[in-house]
Write a protein that holds these residues in place. Structure first.
Motif, mmCIF file in Angstrom:
data_model
loop_
_atom_site.group_PDB
_atom_site.id
_atom_site.type_symbol
_atom_site.label_atom_id
_atom_site.label_comp_id
_atom_site.label_asym_id
_atom_site.label_seq_id
_atom_site.Cartn_x
_atom_site.Cartn_y
_atom_site.Cartn_z
ATOM 1 N N HIS A 187 0.844 -1.197 0.000
ATOM 2 C CA HIS A 187 0.000 0.000 0.000
ATOM 3 C C HIS A 187 0.879 1.247 0.000
ATOM 4 O O HIS A 187 0.535 2.254 -0.594
ATOM 5 N N ARG A 234 -6.128 0.073 -0.462
ATOM 6 C CA ARG A 234 -7.036 -0.417 0.573
ATOM 7 C C ARG A 234 -8.299 -1.084 0.035
ATOM 8 O O ARG A 234 -9.045 -1.695 0.780
ATOM 9 N N PHE A 266 -5.991 -3.820 7.141
ATOM 10 C CA PHE A 266 -5.800 -3.128 5.856
ATOM 11 C C PHE A 266 -6.385 -3.853 4.649
ATOM 12 O O PHE A 266 -6.737 -3.204 3.668
#
Ligand SMILES: C[S@@+](CC[C@H](N)C(=O)[O-])C[C@H]1O[C@@H](n2cnc3c(N)ncnc32)[C@H](O)[C@@H]1O
Length: 301
Positions: free
Chosen positions: A72, A88, A221
Motif C-alpha cells: 500500500h 485499501r 488493511f
C-alpha cells in the motif's frame, strides 16, 4: 545520515514494531523514496540523504511501523511478472496465488482454437484483477470476465488491466457472486449466455472469528469483504459448488484457491454437488491450496 545508516535505523525501528523481514522492508522503502532499484542501494551505501529524502523516508517508515502493508505504501506489487497497483480497496495479491494463475492459463492455452470462438474465463472475486490480468496476458486470444462485489476494487482492477494492456479483452462486472452476470439475460429457459471455459476464484476464506487474530497488515488493511468467508470460512465454496456449473461450458473447469487446512472440507463440498475433483494441488510449501474440478456431465478431461 548515509544510505547505510538510514537502512539500519529504519530496520531497527520496524523490527521493534513487529514487522517481519524488517531489513528488507527498510531497503524497499528507501529504494521507493529514492526511486532506485533496491540493488542500487548497495552501490550507494555511503551517499548522504538530503533533508527532504530523510523526511520522506521517515514518513514511509512510520506508516510501515503502524503495520500498513508495504504494497500500500509503495502502491504496487508484482504478480506473475506484472506490476499490479495495490490499495485499501482490494486484497494485496499473494505470491502463492500465482500458482492458481498458472494452472488457469495452462488450461486455457490448451483449449481448441475454434473460429469465432474465443476461450473465456471468469475470475470470481477479482480484487486487484491480478488473476484475470495474468490469464488475459498469457492467453492472447482469450476473453476474461472479472467480477467483484466491490465497485472500488473493480476500478483498481480496470486500471491494472489498462496498465498491463489487456483491458480490451476484459469485462468488469459488479455484483454479488453470479448475480453480477444476470444483467445479460439468459434465454427463455433462464440459461445464462455466459458460459466459460474456466471459472477461477480465490474467494474470501477466513472464518469470521479468526479475522481478529490475523496480522495487522491483513486484519486492519485488507478489505473485510476480501477475507470473510462466513462462520466456518467455507461460504463461498458452497456457493461456487452449487452455482458455478450453470456458467461453465460442459467440458469446462473450476479452479479455486483455499486456506491451509480446508482441503478435505472443500473437496467434500464439491463432491456433494456432483463435481468430479480432478486434483488438489499443493503450494511450494507442500500445503494443499488449490482444487481443480470439472462438471460430472463433462465428457473430456
Ligand atoms: C480473497 S480476495 C481475492 C482477490 C484476488 N482475486 C486475489 O487473488 O488477490 C476475494 C475477493 O472476492 C470479493 N468478494 C467478496 N464477496 C463477494 C461476492 N459476494 N461476490 C463477488 N465478489 C466478492 C472481494 O471483494 C475480494 O475482492
Amino acid at each position: 545520515m548515509t544510505v547505510l545508516e538510514a537502512i539500519q535505523k529504519s530496520a531497527d525501528f520496524l523490527a521493534k514494531k513487529g514487522v517481519e523481514s524488517a531489513r528488507l522492508n527498510a531497503e524497499l522503502l528507501l529504494a521507493h523514496q529514492l526511486k532506485l532499484p533496491r540493488m542500487k542501494l548497495y552501490l550507494n551505501f555511503a551517499r548522504t540523504l538530503t533533508p527532504p529524502e530523510t523526511d520522506g523516508l521517515r514518513e514511509l517508515v512510520k506508516r510501515r511501523g503502524l503495520r500498513e502493508p508495504l504494497q500500500h505504501i509503495t502502491g504496487a506489487t508484482a504478480f506473475c511478472g506484472h506490476e499490479i497497483a495495490a490499495n485499501r480497496h482490494a486484497l494485496v495479491p499473494r505470491p502463492e496465488t500465482e500458482l492458481l494463475a498458472e494452472l488457469g492459463w495452462q488450461f486455457l492455452q490448451g483449449r481448441p482454437a475454434l473460429p469465432n470462438h474465443l476461450a473465456s474465463a471468469l475470475d470470481f472475486g477479482t480484487g486487484t484483477g491480478c488473476l484475470a490480468i495474468a490469464l488475459a496476458a498469457k492467453c492472447p486470444t482469450a476473453h476474461v470476465t472479472a467480477l467483484d462485489i466491490s465497485a472500488e476494487a473493480l476500478v483498481l482492477a480496470r486500471q491494472n488491466a489498462v496498465q498491463n494492456q489487456v483491458a480490451e479483452r476484459m469485462e468488469f462486472l459488479q455484483g454479488d457472486g453470479f448475480a453480477a452476470l444476470a444483467g445479460n439475460h439468459g434465454d427463455s429457459r433462464g440459461r445464462s449466455p455466459h458460459r466459460f471455459d474456466l471459472i477461477l476464484s480465490n474467494p474470501p476464506y477466513i472464518a469470521t472469528a479468526e479475522i481478529a487474530t490475523l496480522e495487522p497488515e491483513v486484519r486492519d488493511f485488507d478489505p473485510r469483504a476480501a477475507l470473510d468467508g462466513g462462520v466456518d470460512g467455507l461460504d463461498f465454496y458452497r456457493r461456487l459448488a452449487a452455482e458455478a456449473k450453470a456458467f461453465l461450458k460442459p467440458d469446462g473447469k473450476i479452479m479455486v484457491e483455499f486456506g491451509d487446512g480446508q482441503a478435505a472440507a472443500i473437496q467434500t463440498i464439491f463432491e456433494t454437488e456432483k463435481w468430479i475433483v480432478e486434483v488438489v494441488r499443493e503450494d511450494y510449501s507442500q500445503r494443499a491450496r488449490i482444487l481443480v474440478a470439472k462438471s460430472s456431465s463433462s465428457s473430456s478431461s
